[in-house]
Design a protein around this motif. Structure first.
Motif, PDB file in Angstrom:
ATOM      1  N   GLN A 118      30.673 -20.481  -7.498  1.00 39.39           N
ATOM      2  CA  GLN A 118      32.047 -20.588  -6.889  1.00 39.39           C
ATOM      3  C   GLN A 118      31.718 -21.355  -5.585  1.00 39.39           C
ATOM      4  O   GLN A 118      32.669 -21.485  -4.695  1.00 39.39           O
TER       5      GLN A 118
ATOM      6  N   SER B 282      31.902 -24.328  -3.065  1.00 37.23           N
ATOM      7  CA  SER B 282      33.060 -25.056  -2.701  1.00 37.23           C
ATOM      8  C   SER B 282      32.870 -26.513  -2.298  1.00 37.23           C
ATOM      9  O   SER B 282      33.736 -27.399  -1.944  1.00 37.23           O
TER      10      SER B 282
ATOM     11  N   ARG C 196      29.367 -30.353  -6.094  1.00 38.16           N
ATOM     12  CA  ARG C 196      29.892 -29.658  -7.155  1.00 38.16           C
ATOM     13  C   ARG C 196      30.283 -30.886  -8.213  1.00 38.16           C
ATOM     14  O   ARG C 196      30.140 -30.854  -9.389  1.00 38.16           O
TER      15      ARG C 196
ATOM     16  N   GLY D 188      27.249 -20.451 -13.072  1.00 36.52           N
ATOM     17  CA  GLY D 188      27.429 -19.061 -12.143  1.00 36.52           C
ATOM     18  C   GLY D 188      26.316 -18.024 -12.314  1.00 36.52           C
ATOM     19  O   GLY D 188      26.721 -16.945 -11.987  1.00 36.52           O
TER      20      GLY D 188
ATOM     21  N   ASP E 253      28.672 -19.852  -0.726  1.00 26.02           N
ATOM     22  CA  ASP E 253      30.297 -19.651  -0.398  1.00 26.02           C
ATOM     23  C   ASP E 253      30.267 -18.445  -0.410  1.00 26.02           C
ATOM     24  O   ASP E 253      29.515 -17.420  -0.880  1.00 26.02           O
TER      25      ASP E 253
ATOM     26  N   GLN F 160      32.526 -16.306  -1.395  1.00 24.21           N
ATOM     27  CA  GLN F 160      32.663 -15.445  -2.800  1.00 24.21           C
ATOM     28  C   GLN F 160      31.062 -15.510  -3.672  1.00 24.21           C
ATOM     29  O   GLN F 160      31.001 -14.197  -4.211  1.00 24.21           O
ATOM     30  N   ASP F 161      30.487 -16.226  -3.632  1.00 28.94           N
ATOM     31  CA  ASP F 161      29.145 -15.984  -4.257  1.00 28.94           C
ATOM     32  C   ASP F 161      28.372 -15.096  -3.443  1.00 28.94           C
ATOM     33  O   ASP F 161      27.478 -14.274  -4.139  1.00 28.94           O
TER      34      ASP F 161
END
Length: 404
Positions: free
Chosen positions: A210, A212, A217, A303, A351, A353-354
């Motif tokens: 995830q 960012s 990316r 992921g 990140d 979320q990670d």
């Protein structure tokens, strides 16, 4: 997030840029630096100039890489360390200078030394002062045939064991970014833990799905690392033509802002002094292997946290005895091992979320053995370069060490 670079255009541009670079590439990192290393190193360049005693050491891994290791045995006032050893492990495209680039009052290496800790600074293979090998030269493609799997299997254990044997003590560990990834992976296999007291993980990375960071990316989604490798560029040298060419391709993407590369890669660092940029560029960024960058890109795309994926079942079978690469199971980290995790709300590489995925995977860790710190305004570089990191992060870290 969608990216608008057509893959055919990316590959075509890469073929032009990288093929030219591969023929002409001669970055600083490709020189034989054995004579240079004997004369200068991080001690003389960055540590002794600040008034600290410093020793240069060499560590040879089981697969033949010769790593440099710096030792700060006491504080600036001449007092000898009276607290346990601490090993500092830098992130990707960096070296041990990470920990001593700021002023004496802001650099973690100096703060620990002045706080009475016995400070040791690691440098992974391929960086400026860790380019030796028992049989290979950095100009040999075989020298660069490794990813962070080998850092887990060889570099990290060699450095930890060296400090343990030199001091006769178990040590504390501090990692930043990639330095956390290799630690988590080693811990999940119960490697090195018998020589450690605790671990501090700054900008912790175990999952990247995830992430960012637009530039990181975009590079991963366009398979830019694979393109370099296919065309024979095995050293990922940030100051070389090949990487500059690839970066120019990424920057053609309308979604990429290359006006401030540090911010574009790491997120908006709240507290890094603007003068640090020039000092940073005097010493960093540094080389790693293209294969290492591919391995990180695989993590971004999937992921997951696994060993290097060779791309097909037959090659994976040959390397691992199974069709898919083995998983590093974060849930296997011993629940009673003391860990301190510090992450930032503005960090676009580690990140939020990670990190939450990582924390979920260690949710059964003994509560009194896991400290989690969240700094909403911190981004990736703040954890090593912020002017207020001593008060925000490092003082609590030293309190944590004193508890273990």
């Amino acid at each position: 997030m969608a990216y608008t670079i057509p893959i055919t255009i990316v590959i075509f541009l890469n073929l032009i840029l990288i093929s030219k670079a591969a023929r002409n590439l001669n970055p600083i990192g490709n020189q034989d630096e054995s004579s240079l290393v004997s004369q200068v190193g991080i001690c003389s360049l960055l540590i002794e100039t600040q008034g600290y005693m410093c020793e240069e050491h060499k560590v040879t891994t089981k697969d033949g890489y010769i790593l440099s290791l710096q030792h700060i045995p006491g504080g600036r006032d001449g007092t000898k360390a009276d607290k346990p050893p601490v090993l500092l492990q830098h992130g990707v495209l960096m070296d041990g200078g990470t920990w001593v680039l700021n002023s004496r009052d802001e650099s973690l290496g100096f703060i620990l030394a002045d706080g009475g800790f016995d400070v040791w600074i690691a440098n992974t293979r391929g960086t400026n002062f860790s380019r030796g090998h028992t049989s290979l030269s950095p100009s040999d493609p075989a020298y660069w045939e490794w990813s962070w799997d080998e850092l887990v299997a060889y570099d990290l254990p060699a450095s930890i064991r060296f400090v343990h044997d030199q001091t006769g003590q178990n040590l504390h560990y501090i990692g930043h970014s990639l330095g956390t990834l290799i630690a988590f992976s080693a811990f999940s296999k119960d490697q090195t833990l018998n020589m450690l007291r605790s671990a501090v993980l700054l900008s912790p990375i175990a999952y990247l799905g995830q992430m960012s960071s637009t530039l990181a990316r975009a590079g991963a989604d366009a398979f830019l690392g694979e393109t370099m490798y296919w065309l024979g560029v095995h050293e990922f040298a940030p100051r070389g033509e090949a990487v500059a060419g690839l970066l120019s391709v990424i920057c053609m993407n309308p979604g990429s802002d290359c006006s401030d590369l540090m911010t574009s890669f790491t997120g908006p660092n709240c507290c890094v002094d603007s003068s640090m940029t020039d000092r940073f560029l005097e010493h960093e960024p540094q080389s790693t292997s293209t294969k290492n960058m591919i391995h990180l890109a695989q993590m971004i795309r999937t992921g997951t946290i696994t060993m290097y994926d060779y791309g097909n079942a037959n090659d994976n079978e040959r390397h691992y005895g199974q069709a898919t690469p083995p998983v590093y199971d974060m849930g296997s980290i011993p629940k009673d091992f003391p860990m301190y995790l510090s992450y930032g709300g503005a960090d676009e590489l580690s990140d939020v979320q990670d990190v939450k995925t990582l924390l979920e995977s260690v949710k059964d860790h003994d509560q009194d053995k896991l400290v989690v710190q969240y700094k909403e305004d911190y981004a990736h570089a703040d954890f090593v370069f912020a002017v207020n990191a001593k008060e925000v992060v490092y003082d609590p870290v030293m309190t944590f060490f004193n508890m273990h």
